[in-house]
Write an enzyme that holds these catalytic residues in place. Structure first.
Site, PDB file in Angstrom:
ATOM      1  CG  LEU A 237      -2.096  -0.893   1.322  1.00 45.42           C
ATOM      2  CD1 LEU A 237      -2.852  -0.624   2.605  1.00 45.42           C
ATOM      3  CD2 LEU A 237      -3.007  -0.705   0.133  1.00 45.42           C
ATOM      4  CE  LYS A 238       3.829   6.973  -1.804  1.00 44.93           C
ATOM      5  NZ  LYS A 238       3.425   7.875  -0.687  1.00 44.93           N
ATOM      6  CG  HIS A 239       0.121   4.047   4.488  1.00 48.53           C
ATOM      7  ND1 HIS A 239      -0.838   3.955   5.468  1.00 48.53           N
ATOM      8  CD2 HIS A 239       0.500   2.761   4.220  1.00 48.53           C
ATOM      9  CE1 HIS A 239      -1.023   2.685   5.800  1.00 48.53           C
ATOM     10  NE2 HIS A 239      -0.222   1.937   5.052  1.00 48.53           N
ATOM     11  N   GLY A 413      -2.498   4.741  -3.556  1.00 50.25           N
ATOM     12  CA  GLY A 413      -2.146   3.805  -4.616  1.00 50.25           C
ATOM     13  C   GLY A 413      -1.455   2.559  -4.100  1.00 50.25           C
TER      14      GLY A 413
END
Length: 1197
Positions: A237-239, A413
């Site tokens: 996951l892209k935090h 994203g």
């Protein structure tokens, strides 16, 4: 600094004192103590030289004694700052001497355990003449670890640092820097033959690798590698936050391109609070242990810092937190990054927050993943995305911070990258060995939260920083020198002298690491990459500073992604280059030594270089056995629900308020076009964004809404908009649970954004005219033809040919040309005036338009006069950093030098004609040909190429190439010293005069070659006219240089050939009167344009059901047709899909079929009811026996 271990039983240590004569102490040491280890470098305190007494301190449980000097009152030293040891003591290279470790904070006593720190077992390598073995407490990098080998003469980096400190003053008191050094630090430091530099990376994040392949090609290659068992795909996951790096309280806290500011203070506080939540009452102890661990092992951890106090991203997080994204062993050489399984193990040991990770090791799982993303890319939220990935992945490792609970539903994203094929086994072992840790601090009160502290300290940035650091506590942050320096001023305002960088590069490298860092910086400066090398005081080394021993922190700040792309190309040609990292901080020591020490350092450096060349791998990804290009394959996949907030709303604010709604509409339409957003979503978003623009302009008038708090207005608006319909809710993704940030937003003085996260992804191109988002160039508007070129590119001659062409551009719009050399005043303002007079005219802007400033003016003209713009560029291969090749430059120069009586006075009579062309050539520096053309197409939607050089030409003659390269080098020197000062002036005037003369001689001497390699001008004009006429007619399709955009997926189906379906129907009609009667009044030629067999639909069957067909994408599927069913409103063929590679393709529909015809107003999905209608006697069924087989391709729609 650690001293090398030697077998010794006695030594003498001479201490100088201002009050007494030198004293000699004899200390006997047990042989058993010779192998005791040290966790930190040996440090010598300045107070030692000034104190008259020594105190014998006994270590618990051991007979070994260490002498430590007392203060006058007999207590422990009041200062723990480091001071250099006398030269003779260091030169002995003694072992067994344990000098109390200091932490660089003068206000903290040695007995700091009372403040929460804990003693940690010291460790140092045991050294012999043959080699060094470094014990490792925890964690490994995947693949075999190279054994560090060092001969007797070789020096380690800590030893070199100690030797560099030998010359430090022993009688220097702890006073302000301004009293010790006059002017900026480093200004008076002179480099001579005994000057050395030692550089060590202090903090860094992963290298930034740019894929040269398109996104589609990257996907295809990833699928191939996994299918062949060469690799695994890892997805995380892209935090939505900002980069934060931590290397211990002395190693430092860093943001992406800065340190010692509110960004890093917030990061330290949040990381400290994570320890409190995880360890509860043990937190202070664990914080101190963690700091000691990072310092002892020279490690750095990188995190995504997610907080509501540093400005808005896609959604204000519900909580302030960090997620560890990288763990790096810095050592004294090239950084080594832990693979993800080891990151998880490391984090679970220290109870640090981890990210959600998925592993995909089969062709089915990888293809299903990409298909799932394509199905969700325009409407995915954290819940739907995580659910889909959990279903398709081979291993899912949930993060310790649940994105939905701590940040929200808006997901920035995913990041997919290639990792080792052994990652699955590695991950399984880690998950078995390290269970998710408990959270002992849940429910405990740890004092005010981050938001409460920021809200209570609103006077200035310094006040907020101090309050945050004080709240963290001394066990985790025992000193504030990175933020406040020596107490006499702001650390970041005390920049080192600008000459430090040059002196660092001039000094001898003290070790191999320094050699490689010097090599990197020299290359970047030589190639003029868009990067800055900022040097600051290293306040942790304040007490070690002397005139001949200086310490600095260097920040390598890359300003543009183009630098990473260009550097990556250099790495392909020079395999020994170290990578260019993101978040790049280096500790630098400049020092002088005597002749003997210089010889010893040089020998050690040579040994390290040989060892490194023999054993060090050049890869950084940890993927063994793969070529660099494959090992670094990575793709970022973002979601529209995030992009509409950050890119379309936040980043469009300045355009909306400064240029108005029309320009804003052009901006957001163009962005969606670049992303490949589906037509339906473009329509829905356009409606919403137009309403947003009207709402916010009406509320704020001409005062622009701040981008750092844009969600204060955007979130309530989006929430209300989503409530109107289910379609709007899907469009918005999620809204509500609003968090107000104005009261606790961190104060960032001067509006600066050192970290760069208040405006993420700034490389988005500026706004462009509305026509750039259209598929064709419309005829019912004006046209501006302009020339991004160089003098000599034949633009004026081309304009004359266009004007004199019999039918000009085959258009009835007026055509006029404005020659720049004949217009007085500001040329582009004159063009704008003419455009306003005749907005529908075709304007030939006969002047070089070499940079983005001019391109923006042309865009403004397009918006204000409803015109399109067409760039005409000379066709050229370009270089790695310039869109024009040296061959093209040589031709342009020859053309200019052959001119006579040129209106602009740039001809053979011009004494500095060569210099002028070099100046224009350098205006394009920094972009290769692909970037240059892509930017023009993205801005203007069109590109016309004017043929210039023959493709089958022989290479450029060496004399021509050499004189051009010499001129470019001279231009860089001149430009660096004098800027745009005329070449006839300044310190290089004589060099320019000589070069201009040689240039003419060489170009005229090679004129025959240069003329022969050019495409005949008549042919070039003909091709340009053809392209311009097509554009003027509105028939021109916009070329695409963008990476292929993969649109959102709605359903999976087998695409069938329509002609074969029609043939089947005709055959049935010939055999069956009922079929013939049914088809008699149906125009199947026109109503049956396409045919497909639906396998699964996102709305009916779910994302993963659709994604599961990804592994069969574009493969041929045989389909058996067994019956024809029809009613008065519907007709469909009953179908049964066959197998692919032995795998049965099964449709998720209850009744698999191909819809053939529907009556007006009847939806195609109603065909699903035909079997029910047949059972009720309302439809007819015609069996096809034997079944007819028609094959088609499995596709996503």
């Amino acid at each position: 600094m650690s001293a090398p271990h030697r077998i010794i039983s006695i030594f003498s240590l001479t201490l100088s004192s201002a009050a007494t004569n030198p004293k000699t102490f004899i200390l006997f040491i047990n042989r058993s103590s010779l192998f005791s280890s040290f966790d930190r470098a040996l440090r010598f305190n300045s107070s030692v030289s000034n104190s008259p007494m020594l105190n014998q301190q006994e270590k618990a449980g051991k007979r070994d004694r260490v002498w430590k000097e007392k203060t006058k009152d007999g207590g422990p030293c009041s200062s723990t700052q480091a001071m250099p040891a006398p030269a003779e003591a260091i030169a002995d290279r003694l072992s067994g001497l344990n000098i109390v470790e200091n932490n660089g904070q003068t206000s903290v006593p040695v007995a700091s355990i009372q403040l929460g720190s804990v003693p940690v077992a010291s460790q140092v390598p045991v050294k012999s003449q043959k080699g060094i073995w470094k014990p490792k407490n925890y964690g490994t990098v995947s693949g075999p670890r190279a054994v560090e080998v060092e001969t007797k003469q070789s020096l380690t980096a800590p030893e070199i640092q100690v030797q560099g400190a030998e010359t430090a003053s022993t009688n220097k008191s702890s006073v302000g820097l301004s009293k010790i050094f006059k002017g900026p630090l480093g200004a008076d430091f002179n480099v001579d033959n005994f000057t050395y530099s030692l550089a060590q990376i202090r903090a860094t994040f992963y290298p930034k690798f740019e894929n040269e392949k398109s996104d589609h090609e990257v996907r295809t290659r990833m699928i191939e590698m996994v299918s062949q068992g060469l690799a695994t795909v890892e997805v995380s996951l892209k935090h939505s936050g900002s980069l934060f790096m931590y290397a211990g309280h002395e190693g430092g806290a860093y943001a992406k391109n800065s340190f010692g500011n509110v960004y890093t203070a917030v990061g330290v506080f949040v990381l400290g609070r994570m320890f409190c939540e995880a360890w509860g009452t043990e937190a202070r102890k664990k914080q101190a242990e963690f700091n000691a661990f990072l310092e002892r092992n020279r490690m750095c951890i990188s995190m995504e810092l997610v907080t509501a106090v540093l400005g808005d991203h896609g959604q204000r997080p519900r909580e302030d937190y960090v997620v560890v994204t990288a763990v790096t062993e810095l050592g004294h050489g090239k950084p080594k990054f832990y693979p993800t399984p080891d990151i998880i193990a490391f984090c679970r040991k220290w109870r640090l927050p981890t990210n959600h990770v998925w592993l995909l090791s089969t062709r089915k799982s990888v293809t299903s993943f990409f298909a799932a993303y394509d199905a969700l890319c325009e409407e995915g939220t954290a819940t739907s995305v995580c659910k889909a990935l959990d279903e398709v992945a081979d291993i899912s490792v949930p993060g310790s911070k649940d994105h939905i609970k701590v940040q929200g539903e808006i997901l920035e994203g995913l990041v997919a990258r290639i990792v080792s094929s052994e990652s699955m086994k590695h991950m399984e072992k880690v998950l078995a060995d390290f269970s998710p840790p408990p959270l002992d601090g849940v429910g405990l009160d740890f004092g005010p939260s981050l938001r409460e502290i920021c809200a209570a300290n609103r006077s200035d940035e310094k006040q907020q920083i101090k309050a945050l650091l004080q709240s963290v506590g001394p066990s985790f942050c025992p000193n504030y020198c990175d933020w406040f320096g020596d107490g006499n001023g702001d650390a970041q305002s005390r920049n080192a002298d600008r000459s430090v960088l040059s002196k660092f590069l001039q000094a001898h490298p003290a070790d191999f690491s320094t050699t490689k860092l010097q090599e990197m910086i020299r290359l970047m400066r030589e190639k003029r990459y868009p990067a800055a090398f900022k040097c600051y005081y290293n306040f942790h080394k304040l007490d070690s500073l002397t005139n001949d021993n200086l310490y600095f922190k260097m920040v390598i700040h890359v300003h543009s992604d183009s630098a990473f792309r260009r550097y990556q190309k250099e790495m392909r040609h020079k395999s020994g280059l170290w990578p260019l990292y993101r978040g790049f901080f280096v500790d630098i020591n400049l020092f002088k030594v005597n002749k003997e020490k210089a010889s010893e350092i040089s020998k050690g450096s040579n040994v390290q270089e040989k060892s490194s060349n023999g054993s060090c791998s050049t890869t950084t990804s940890g993927v063994d056995g793969l070529a660099d290009e494959d090992a670094n394959l990575m793709i970022k996949l973002k979601f529209l629900t995030y992009k509409l907030r950050t890119f379309l709303i936040r980043n469009g604010l300045s355009i909306l308020f400064k240029e108005g709604p029309a320009a804003y509409k052009a901006y957001y339409l163009r962005q969606m076009k670049i992303w490949g957003t589906s037509a339906q979503k473009q329509r829905e978003l356009s409606k919403m964004l137009d309403e947003w623009a009207a709402y916010i302009r009406r509320k704020y008038g001409n005062k622009q809404l701040s981008a750092s708090i844009y969600l204060s207005e955007a979130e309530p608006f989006l929430e209300q908009y989503a409530k109107r319909s289910p379609e709007n809710q899907v469009l918005i993704g999620a809204a509500g649970n609003f968090v107000r940030a104005e009261d606790f937003l961190a104060i960032i003085e001067g509006g600066r954004d050192e970290e760069g996260d208040l405006d993420v992804e700034r490389d988005i191109a500026p706004s462009s005219p509305s026509r750039a988002v259209k598929d064709t160039v419309p005829k019912a508007e004006g046209l501006i033809v302009f020339f991004p070129g160089i003098p000599g590119c034949a633009k004026s001659a081309l304009c004359k040919e266009i004007l004199s062409a019999p039918d000009e551009l085959g258009d009835d719009r007026p055509l006029n040309s404005l020659m720049g050399d004949l217009i007085k005043g500001k040329y582009w303002q004159k063009v704008a005036e003419e455009r306003r007079k005749k907005p529908y005219a075709i304007t030939l802007a006969d002047k070089n338009a070499p940079n983005e400033e001019v391109w923006r003016q042309i865009e403004d003209m397009c918006r204000s006069t409803r015109a399109s713009a067409v760039p005409v560029v000379p066709d050229s291969e370009g270089t790695n950093s310039n869109p024009f090749s040296l061959d093209a430059l040589a031709v342009f120069m020859l053309r200019v030098l052959q001119r006579v009586n040129h209106p602009g006075n740039l001809d053979k009579a011009s004494p500095n004609a060569g210099y002028v062309l070099l100046m224009f050539y350098n205006l394009y520096e920094g972009k290769d040909r692909q970037e240059f053309e892509r930017e023009l197409i993205e801005r203007f939607g069109t590109l016309v190429k004017m043929p210039l050089l023959k493709t089958d030409r022989s290479p450029l003659p060496d004399p021509v190439k050499s004189i051009l390269e010499e001129g470019l080098s001279l231009y860089r020197l001149h430009n660096k010293r004098h800027g745009r000062l005329d070449s006839s002036k300044g310190s290089y005037a004589k060099d320019w005069a000589k070069w201009e003369k040689q240039l003419r001689e060489i170009l005229f001497g090679n004129a025959e070659y240069l003329n022969s390699v050019q495409v005949p001008f008549d042919n070039a004009v003909k091709q340009v006219l053809e392209q311009l006429r097509t554009i003027a007619k509105g028939d021109y399709s916009v070329p695409s240089t963008e990476k292929r955009k993969l649109g959102t997926i709605v359903f999976a189906a087998v695409t069938l050939p329509v002609t074969e379906i029609r043939t089947l129907l005709n055959n049935l009609a010939m055999k069956n009167p009922k079929v013939e009667a049914f088809l008699k009044d149906k125009d199947m030629e026109n109503c049956l344009k396409k045919a497909h067999l639906t396998l699964a639909h996102k709305r009916s069957h779910g994302v993963t059901a659709v994604a599961s067909y990804g592994m069969y994408l574009q493969q041929e599927v045989p389909v058996d047709f067994t019956a024809l069913l029809f009613s008065d409103k519907l007709a469909a063929l009953e179908a049964d899909p066959g197998s692919v590679d032995g795998e049965k393709i099964t449709s998720r529909n209850e009744w698999p079929h191909v819809t053939l015809w529907t009556a007006e107003g009847v939806a195609a999905k109603e065909a699903n009811a035909l079997p029910q209608l047949f059972s009720e006697g309302k439809a007819t069924r015609i069996e096809i026996d034997p079944p007819v087989i028609i094959s088609g391709s499995l596709d996503f729609y």
